[in-house]
Design a protein around this motif. Structure first.
Motif, short mmCIF file in Angstrom:
data_model
loop_
_atom_site.label_atom_id
_atom_site.label_comp_id
_atom_site.label_asym_id
_atom_site.label_seq_id
_atom_site.Cartn_x
_atom_site.Cartn_y
_atom_site.Cartn_z
N LEU A 16 13.89 15.58 5.76
CA LEU A 16 12.58 15.80 6.38
C LEU A 16 11.74 16.82 5.61
N GLY A 42 10.51 6.91 12.48
CA GLY A 42 9.49 7.36 13.40
C GLY A 42 8.46 8.24 12.74
N ARG A 43 8.08 9.31 13.47
CA ARG A 43 7.09 10.22 12.94
C ARG A 43 7.60 10.98 11.72
N GLY A 44 8.92 11.05 11.57
CA GLY A 44 9.50 11.73 10.42
C GLY A 44 9.41 10.95 9.14
N LEU A 45 9.09 9.66 9.22
CA LEU A 45 9.05 8.82 8.02
C LEU A 45 8.04 9.36 7.02
N ARG A 46 6.87 9.75 7.49
CA ARG A 46 5.85 10.28 6.59
C ARG A 46 6.32 11.58 5.93
N LEU A 47 7.04 12.41 6.69
CA LEU A 47 7.57 13.63 6.12
C LEU A 47 8.57 13.32 5.00
N GLU A 63 12.56 2.64 5.90
CA GLU A 63 12.50 2.97 7.32
C GLU A 63 13.83 2.63 7.98
N ASP A 65 15.49 3.54 11.73
CA ASP A 65 15.65 4.13 13.05
C ASP A 65 16.95 3.59 13.62
#
Length: 258
Positions: A16, A42-47, A63, A65
Motif C-alpha cells: 500500500l 478496492g480503494r487500496g488499488l490506486r495506492l 486487482e 479482492d
C-alpha cells in the motif's frame, strides 16, 4: 549476496505504501533478481499502483479482492499468460473492522469477527488453492505470509489476534497438503513496524514503548527491512526443507520472559 531469487516469478500482495512490509519484500525480491507482480484491492488499488512506481523496476498491478472468488481466477489467468508458472507468493493481506479492535473483544459480533477471519486468514487458503496449478507448473515454490505472533494476547489487538492465530493454523495445514507438490508455506512473525496498517491498531504505541528495550537485538519500529529480507530468504531455494514454520523477525522479543 546477490541473485538469490534470479529467475523467480512472484506475486506480492498487500503493498500500500513504501513503508509497508510487503513493499520491502518486493524491493528486496527485485534486487535479488525476481520478476514481481503486485496486487491490490478496492480503494487500496490506486495506492498500490502509485507506490509500484517507487520500486526499482515498476511492476504491473493486478486487482485482487480476496472476498471476490472471481478475482483469484482472473489473477491466475493473467499470471499464466504472462509467465506460465509461478514460483512464489507473499501474502500480506489482513483487515479487521474497527469494532474488532481496541478493547471491544467481548462485544464484537460474528459479522465483524468473520470479516477479520475471512480476509486475514482464509484468504491464505484461497490464494494457495487458486494459484496452486501455476506453482505446480513451476515444479513447486514458496508461499510466505506476514504474521504478528498470535501465541499470546496483545493489548487492543483482540479479534485480529484471533484471525492471526487462524492464519498460523491455516499455514500449517497448507504446508501439510501442499508439501507433496513441493510447495512450502511459512510465516514471518514480524515485530511492530510503524506502517499505515499498524497505525490503525488502537494501542499500537504500547508495542513501540516496550519492544526495543526487551528485544536483545534491539528493534527499530521504522525499519521494515529485516522483515523484507526474511521474506526473500524463505522465497529462495535456501530453505528447501522448511515448511509449516513461523520465523520470528522481532529482535528476539518473543524469546524473552521479561
Amino acid at each position: 549476496m546477490s541473485g538469490l531469487l534470479e529467475g523467480k516469478r512472484l506475486l506480492v500482495t498487500g503493498v500500500l505504501t513504501d513503508d509497508s512490509l510487503a513493499f520491502s519484500a518486493a524491493r528486496h525480491a527485485q534486487e535479488q533478481g525476481a520478476q514481481v507482480v503486485l496486487s491490490g484491492a478496492g480503494r487500496g488499488l490506486r495506492l498500490t499502483q502509485r507506490v509500484a512506481k517507487h520500486l526499482p523496476d515498476p511492476p504491473d498491478v493486478l486487482e485482487l479482492d480476496v472476498t471476490q472468488p472471481e478475482h483469484i481466477a482472473t489473477v491466475r489467468a493473467a499470471l499464466e499468460r504472462r509467465w506460465g508458472a509461478l514460483d512464489g507468493i507473499v501474502h500480506a493481506i489482513a483487515f479487521a473492522p474497527a469494532e474488532a479492535l481496541g478493547g471491544g473483544f467481548m462485544d464484537a459480533g460474528w459479522e465483524v469477527v468473520s470479516t477479520a477471519v475471512e480476509i486475514s486468514a482464509f484468504s491464505l487458503k484461497l490464494l494457495a488453492a487458486g494459484l496452486r496449478p501455476l506453482m505446480v507448473a513451476a515444479g513447486g515454490g514458496s508461499i510466505v505470509g506476514l504474521d504478528f505472533d498470535a501465541t499470546v494476547a496483545w493489548p487492543g489487538y483482540d479479534w485480529m489476534g484471533v484471525a492471526k492465530a487462524a492464519l498460523e493454523s491455516t499455514a500449517r495445514y497448507l504446508a501439510r497438503d501442499l508439501g507433496p507438490d513441493n510447495i512450502r508455506v511459512n510465516l514471518v512473525a514480524a515485530g511492530p513496524v510503524r506502517t499505515v496498517a499498524a497505525k490503525s491498531i488502537p494501542g499500537f504505541s504500547l508495542f513501540e514503548d516496550v519492544w526495543d528495550g526487551r528485544a536483545p537485538l534491539g528493534w527499530d519500529i521504522n525499519d521494515p527491512d529485516p522483515v523484507g529480507r526474511a521474506c526473500v530468504a524463505l522465497l529462495s531455494d535456501w530453505f528447501p526443507a522448511t515448511t509449516g514454520e513461523m520465523l520470528h523477525v522481532d529482535g528476539g522479543y518473543h524469546a524473552m520472559g521479561a
